[in-house]
Design a protein around this motif. Structure first.
Motif, mmCIF file in Angstrom:
data_model
loop_
_atom_site.group_PDB
_atom_site.id
_atom_site.type_symbol
_atom_site.label_atom_id
_atom_site.label_comp_id
_atom_site.label_asym_id
_atom_site.label_seq_id
_atom_site.Cartn_x
_atom_site.Cartn_y
_atom_site.Cartn_z
ATOM 1 N N UNK A 18 0.819 -1.214 0.000
ATOM 2 C CA UNK A 18 0.000 0.000 0.000
ATOM 3 C C UNK A 18 0.844 1.251 0.000
ATOM 4 N N UNK A 19 1.897 1.275 0.827
ATOM 5 C CA UNK A 19 2.782 2.448 0.882
ATOM 6 C C UNK A 19 3.603 2.587 -0.393
ATOM 7 N N UNK A 20 4.011 1.455 -0.986
ATOM 8 C CA UNK A 20 4.764 1.500 -2.238
ATOM 9 C C UNK A 20 3.935 2.155 -3.338
ATOM 10 N N UNK A 21 2.677 1.735 -3.456
ATOM 11 C CA UNK A 21 1.808 2.323 -4.479
ATOM 12 C C UNK A 21 1.455 3.776 -4.160
ATOM 13 N N UNK A 22 1.326 4.086 -2.901
ATOM 14 C CA UNK A 22 1.057 5.475 -2.525
ATOM 15 C C UNK A 22 2.200 6.389 -2.964
ATOM 16 N N UNK A 23 3.435 5.941 -2.740
ATOM 17 C CA UNK A 23 4.600 6.731 -3.164
ATOM 18 C C UNK A 23 4.641 6.875 -4.684
ATOM 19 N N UNK A 24 4.387 5.771 -5.380
ATOM 20 C CA UNK A 24 4.440 5.795 -6.843
ATOM 21 C C UNK A 24 3.387 6.737 -7.418
ATOM 22 N N UNK A 49 2.262 12.490 8.378
ATOM 23 C CA UNK A 49 1.629 12.287 7.065
ATOM 24 C C UNK A 49 2.646 12.199 5.947
ATOM 25 N N UNK A 50 3.830 11.742 6.238
ATOM 26 C CA UNK A 50 4.884 11.634 5.242
ATOM 27 C C UNK A 50 5.260 10.174 5.034
ATOM 28 N N UNK A 51 5.297 9.755 3.775
ATOM 29 C CA UNK A 51 5.797 8.435 3.425
ATOM 30 C C UNK A 51 7.241 8.574 2.971
ATOM 31 N N UNK A 52 8.046 7.611 3.368
ATOM 32 C CA UNK A 52 9.450 7.612 2.954
ATOM 33 C C UNK A 52 9.695 6.405 2.060
ATOM 34 N N UNK A 53 10.294 6.660 0.902
ATOM 35 C CA UNK A 53 10.565 5.601 -0.079
ATOM 36 C C UNK A 53 12.060 5.496 -0.327
ATOM 37 N N UNK A 54 12.549 4.267 -0.344
ATOM 38 C CA UNK A 54 13.937 4.032 -0.723
ATOM 39 C C UNK A 54 14.024 2.694 -1.439
ATOM 40 N N UNK A 55 15.100 2.487 -2.178
ATOM 41 C CA UNK A 55 15.283 1.231 -2.894
ATOM 42 C C UNK A 55 16.332 0.386 -2.185
ATOM 43 N N UNK A 62 16.690 8.639 -0.333
ATOM 44 C CA UNK A 62 15.313 8.533 0.128
ATOM 45 C C UNK A 62 14.452 9.636 -0.503
ATOM 46 N N UNK A 63 13.221 9.286 -0.807
ATOM 47 C CA UNK A 63 12.255 10.263 -1.289
ATOM 48 C C UNK A 63 11.109 10.311 -0.286
ATOM 49 N N UNK A 161 6.755 1.980 10.319
ATOM 50 C CA UNK A 161 5.495 2.439 9.732
ATOM 51 C C UNK A 161 5.709 3.613 8.786
ATOM 52 N N UNK A 162 5.115 3.504 7.603
ATOM 53 C CA UNK A 162 5.149 4.540 6.575
ATOM 54 C C UNK A 162 6.547 4.765 5.974
ATOM 55 N N UNK A 163 7.467 3.829 6.202
ATOM 56 C CA UNK A 163 8.798 3.906 5.586
ATOM 57 C C UNK A 163 8.996 2.630 4.782
ATOM 58 N N UNK A 164 8.846 2.733 3.471
ATOM 59 C CA UNK A 164 8.839 1.557 2.615
ATOM 60 C C UNK A 164 10.139 1.451 1.826
ATOM 61 N N UNK A 165 10.624 0.226 1.730
ATOM 62 C CA UNK A 165 11.824 -0.043 0.942
ATOM 63 C C UNK A 165 11.432 -0.940 -0.223
ATOM 64 N N UNK A 166 11.796 -0.533 -1.421
ATOM 65 C CA UNK A 166 11.517 -1.304 -2.639
ATOM 66 C C UNK A 166 12.616 -2.347 -2.778
ATOM 67 N N UNK A 167 12.304 -3.595 -2.450
ATOM 68 C CA UNK A 167 13.335 -4.616 -2.342
ATOM 69 C C UNK A 167 13.474 -5.496 -3.577
ATOM 70 N N UNK A 168 12.562 -5.355 -4.526
ATOM 71 C CA UNK A 168 12.671 -6.135 -5.749
ATOM 72 C C UNK A 168 11.823 -5.531 -6.836
#
Length: 339
Positions: A18-24, A49-55, A62-63, A161-168
C-alpha cells in the motif's frame, strides 16, 4: 480537461505494498489518501503524514511524499465520494476492508485489488455490483463499478510504519476481473487504456494492462503457494529456498503436487511441474533478499495467508479425491506454529 487532471486515489492498507503504491502515485502528482482502521493501529496524532521511499540498492537516496491518512469512520462522516480505490491488504482481509467503503464509492468507481490468492475476487465483485435500495433511491445512475486485479512481482517491506523499501523491482499486470472468464471476450485492454495512459504510464513501478488477468492470478497463486509457506517453514529469505539440495527437493515436490492438483481438479488453467518450478525460481531469485509476508506474519504472531493459497488447493484436491500430503503437512505445521 478533467480527464487529464491527476486522480485522487484512496488506498486501503498501509502495509508495504500500500505504501509502495502510494509513493508511486504521489510521484505522478496524484492525491493519495491512505485509509486506516483506527488510531490504535497507526498513531495519527504524531504521524507527520509523510511516506518515505527508498530502494534496496540505494538506501541513502530517500524520497518523501506527503499523503492524507484517514480513518474509515472519518471517510463516512465527511461523505466522501471515491472514484479510484486500491485494496492492498492480505486476501483474507480484503472483503472486510472493502465493505466500509461501499457506500462512498461512485457508480463508476474503479477498484484495483492487489491482494494475492484465489477465491476472493468473486466476493469482491459481487459486493461492488450490489446496489442497495438506498443507493437506488438516491440515484438513477446505473452501477458501473469495475474490479481490476493486479498481479505483481514487486518486492517491498516496511522498515518502520510509513517507511517503505523497494526490495525487488518486478512488474504489475492489471486487468478487468470478470467472474468465471479466463479471457475477456470484449476489449478490456482497450477499455482500460485511459487508466493506463495517464498516471499508470508514469509510475516508477512497471505496469501493463492485460486481458488475461485471471490466468495470471492462478499462476501467481501457484508461485505464492510455494514461496510463502516454504520460506516460513525454513525460516529463510526467498532466495534461501534454492541454496541447498534439501530445500530444492522440497520445492520440486510441492510444485509437482500442485501441478497434479491443477491437472486432476478441472482448474481453468493448465501448467506443468517444470513451469511452476521455473516461475517460482524466477520470482524467488528476483526477490532473493526478501522476507516473505508469511514468514513476517509468523514471526509477529499474525494470521497466516493460507486460506486463499494452499488451503484453497487442498479444498479442490479433497473435492476430487486427489492426494495432497505435502500441502496438508505444510498447512498443519504452519498453523500450529502460528498459535
Amino acid at each position: 480537461m478533467d480527464q487529464f487532471k491527476p486522480k485522487h486515489w484512496y488506498i486501503i492498507g498501509a502495509g508495504a505494498i500500500g505504501c509502495l503504491w502510494a509513493c508511486a502515485l504521489r510521484q505522478t502528482g496524484c492525491k493519495v489518501t491512505l485509509l486506516v482502521k483506527s488510531q490504535s493501529s497507526h498513531d495519527l496524532t504524531t504521524c507527520d503524514r509523510t511516506l518515505e521511499y527508498s530502494t534496496l540498492f540505494d538506501d541513502k537516496a530517500k524520497q518523501r511524499f506527503t499523503v492524507e491518512i484517514l480513518e474509515h469512520k472519518q471517510l463516512c462522516r465527511e461523505d466522501r465520494i471515491i472514484s479510484n480505490l486500491i485494496i492492498a491488504t492480505k486476501s483474507q482481509d480484503a472483503l472486510a476492508a472493502l465493505n466500509p467503503t461501499l457506500s462512498q464509492l461512485s457508480h463508476s468507481a474503479k477498484v484495483l485489488c492487489l491482494s494475492n490468492g484465489l477465491g476472493i475476487h468473486q466476493a469482491l465483485l459481487a459486493a461492488l455490483q450490489c446496489q442497495s435500495e438506498g443507493e437506488s433511491e438516491r440515484s438513477n445512475e446505473k452501477n458501473g463499478r469495475q474490479l481490476l486485479q493486479g498481479v505483481s512481482s514487486d518486492g517491498a517491506r516496511l522498515d518502520q510504519p510509513f517507511k517503505v523499501k523497494h526490495t525487488g523491482k518486478g512488474h504489475t499486470y492489471i486487468g478487468l476481473y470478470k467472474a468465471d472468464k479466463l479471457s475477456a471476450a470484449d476489449s478490456s485492454v482497450q477499455a482500460l487504456q485511459p487508466l493506463a495512459g495517464l498516471e499508470l504510464a508514469n509510475l516508477f513501478l512497471n505496469t501493463s494492462i492485460v486481458n488475461d488477468i485471471e490466468e495470471r492470478i492462478w499462476h501467481k497463486a501457484l508461485v505464492n503457494c510455494v514461496i510463502n509457506p516454504l520460506t516460513a517453514f525454513y525460516q529463510c529469505t526467498n532466495g534461501g529456498l534454492f541454496i541447498n539440495a534439501e530445500r530444492q527437493e522440497k520445492v520440486h515436490a510441492l510444485c509437482e503436487e500442485l501441478a497434479n492438483i491443477i491437472k486432476q481438479t478441472q482448474c481453468p488453467i493448465s501448467t506443468t511441474t517444470a513451469q511452476i518450478i521455473s516461475d517460482t525460481k524466477t520470482i524467488a531469485l528476483l526477490t532473493e533478499k526478501n522476507t516473505s509476508s508469511m514468514l513476517t506474519d509468523l514471526k509477529n504472531g499474525r494470521a497466516l495467508e493460507l486460506e486463499h493459497l494452499n488451503q484453497y488447493f487442498i479444498q479442490r484436491a479433497e473435492q476430487y479425491a486427489v492426494p495432497c500430503p505435502i500441502n496438508l503437512d505444510l498447512v498443519n505445521t504452519l498453523t500450529k506454529a502460528s498459535k
